[in-house]
Design an enzyme around this catalytic site. Structure first.
Site, short mmCIF file in Angstrom:
data_model
loop_
_atom_site.label_atom_id
_atom_site.label_comp_id
_atom_site.label_asym_id
_atom_site.label_seq_id
_atom_site.Cartn_x
_atom_site.Cartn_y
_atom_site.Cartn_z
N GLN A 99 0.68 -1.29 0.04
CA GLN A 99 0.11 -0.05 0.16
C GLN A 99 0.87 1.26 0.10
OE1 GLN A 99 -2.34 1.33 3.29
NE2 GLN A 99 -4.17 1.38 1.99
N TYR A 153 -6.21 10.59 4.54
CA TYR A 153 -4.76 11.01 4.05
C TYR A 153 -4.72 11.82 3.07
CZ TYR A 153 -3.91 7.80 8.03
OH TYR A 153 -3.86 7.39 9.18
N ARG A 172 -7.74 2.07 -2.72
CA ARG A 172 -8.46 2.06 -1.51
C ARG A 172 -9.29 3.54 -1.23
NH1 ARG A 172 -7.40 0.20 4.76
NH2 ARG A 172 -9.04 -1.27 4.97
N GLY A 231 -9.01 -7.24 8.77
CA GLY A 231 -8.14 -6.41 9.05
C GLY A 231 -7.78 -7.13 10.47
N ARG A 232 -8.19 -6.80 11.80
CA ARG A 232 -8.07 -7.08 13.11
C ARG A 232 -7.92 -8.52 13.08
NH1 ARG A 232 -11.31 -2.44 15.40
NH2 ARG A 232 -12.54 -2.94 13.75
#
Ligand code: PHB
Length: 362
Positions: A98, A179, A226, A320-321
């Site tokens: 990424q 971001y 993304r 993810g987690r």
């Protein structure tokens, strides 16, 4: 009817299954912002994912916003990542990187010569970042000049080339989570005039030019991106019309034949249907406009992922987690085995504990 466990071709990248490891910041880079042997071991353990999206990695020194995150702009960083991709490939996995520029979510202590973070505007969010001194408020940003944009796009292009040199199967452009690219997209942040501000076409221009540059460099079949249309991460309000904004982006990038689009539904790591939202987002309407593979993320259980893939709502599901605490997540999902608990205090920084020491079923 497809299942999460069926193989799939994503652009030029053949995957053994449709279960993706989402990009996860772990703040364990070595001096020089280099991914080290422990990071290679961490990803190797998770290589049974159909695809690993390696953690957000800054494209230049100015692109960093948190302590000890890895980069992809120096020869040492390429060599560090090469150990990671070799380990994952030897274990039969696939891995993309990424590409990240944090924009205004940074602190001067992390930037060259104590510089101010850069953004689309000089609006200063009430957000925190993580530095050598712990969690601190972000530093006041300055708006990039238009004449700095070509160099920024060049940084993305070089980062994509470096990622391929490091052995990655492709890259994901990070245009989510407030971001830098999101700071250009959203009219809540971007107050520019000129070619990169104002209309949807102007606010989307930077992302589109970045995608054109990286796809031109390494081929669209090795590029995904993304987005998180509804998140308000880091004190960044939603765009006033995210549907029109992202419909436009997807239509404009169609000629690039990108491998996939990765969509975070709702608030990143939080509510999938945020109660405070005054604008709606129809993810299926965006899906219908995109011809590459469609990856969904945010709080998916096995059952939700199976359903989304079976009914054609998604080609790929990013977890993810659950991947942090379960290196053999794919097997556990297939066997409906119990999952390990996440040690939340070991997410950011530190060593092997809470990183490479989660047990597998055997
Ligand atoms: C973080 O470091 O907290 C972080 C990084 C990338 C994201 C979200 C959060 O997309």
């Amino acid at each position: 009817m497809s299942t999460l466990f069926d193989p799939i071709l994503v652009g030029d990248i053949p995957l053994a299954n449709r279960i993706v490891m989402a990009p996860l910041t772990r703040n364990r880079a070595l001096p020089g912002q280099v991914a080290g042997p422990l990071t290679a071991e961490y990803y190797r353990q998770r290589a049974s994912a159909g695809l690993i999206i390696a953690e957000a990695s800054q494209i230049s020194p100015m692109a960093q916003g948190y302590l000890d995150t890895p980069g992809i702009y120096s020869p040492e960083q390429i060599a560090g990542w090469r150990q990671v991709t070799d380990a994952v490939h030897a274990a039969g996995g696939r891995i993309v990187l990424q590409l990240w520029h944090v924009g205004r979510i940074s602190h001067s202590s992390l930037l060259p010569d104590g510089a101010a973070p850069v953004s689309s505007s000089n609006k200063h969010p009430n957000a925190m970042t993580f530095t050598r001194e712990g969690f601190v408020p972000t530093s006041a940003p300055r708006a990039l000049r238009d004449d700095e944009i070509p160099g920024l796009i060049e940084d993305y292009r070089r980062a994509a080339r470096n990622a391929i040199a490091a052995g990655f199967d492709g890259i994901e452009v990070h245009a989510a989570n407030s971001y830098l690219l999101d700071q250009f997209l959203r009219d809540s942040v971007n107050d520019r005039s000129g070619p990169y501000g104002g209309s949807i076409a102007n606010r989307a221009r930077l992302l589109i030019e970045v995608l054109q540059a990286v796809a031109g460099e390494i081929g669209g079949g090795r590029v995904g991106f993304r987005i998180s249309p509804m998140t308000t991460f880091s004190d960044t309000p939603r765009d006033s019309d995210p549907q029109a904004l992202f419909n436009y982006v997807v239509e404009q990038v169609a000629p690039l034949k990108l491998a996939y689009l990765h969509v975070i539904e709702g608030e990143t790591g939080g509510a999938r249907l945020p109660e405070d939202a005054t604008v709606a987002f129809d993810y299926e309407a965006l899906h219908r406009r995109f011809s590459g593979r469609w990856m969904l993320n945010n709080g998916y259980t096995l059952e939700m992922g199976e359903l989304a893939v079976a009914n054609g709502q998604a080609d790929l599901i990013a977890y993810g987690r659950p991947f942090i605490s379960n290196p053999d997540l794919v097997r556990r999902l297939r066997e409906k085995a119990p999952l390990n608990e996440l040690r939340a205090d070991k997410l950011y920084g530190g060593g092997a504990e809470g990183y490479t020491d989660y047990p597998t079923l055997d």
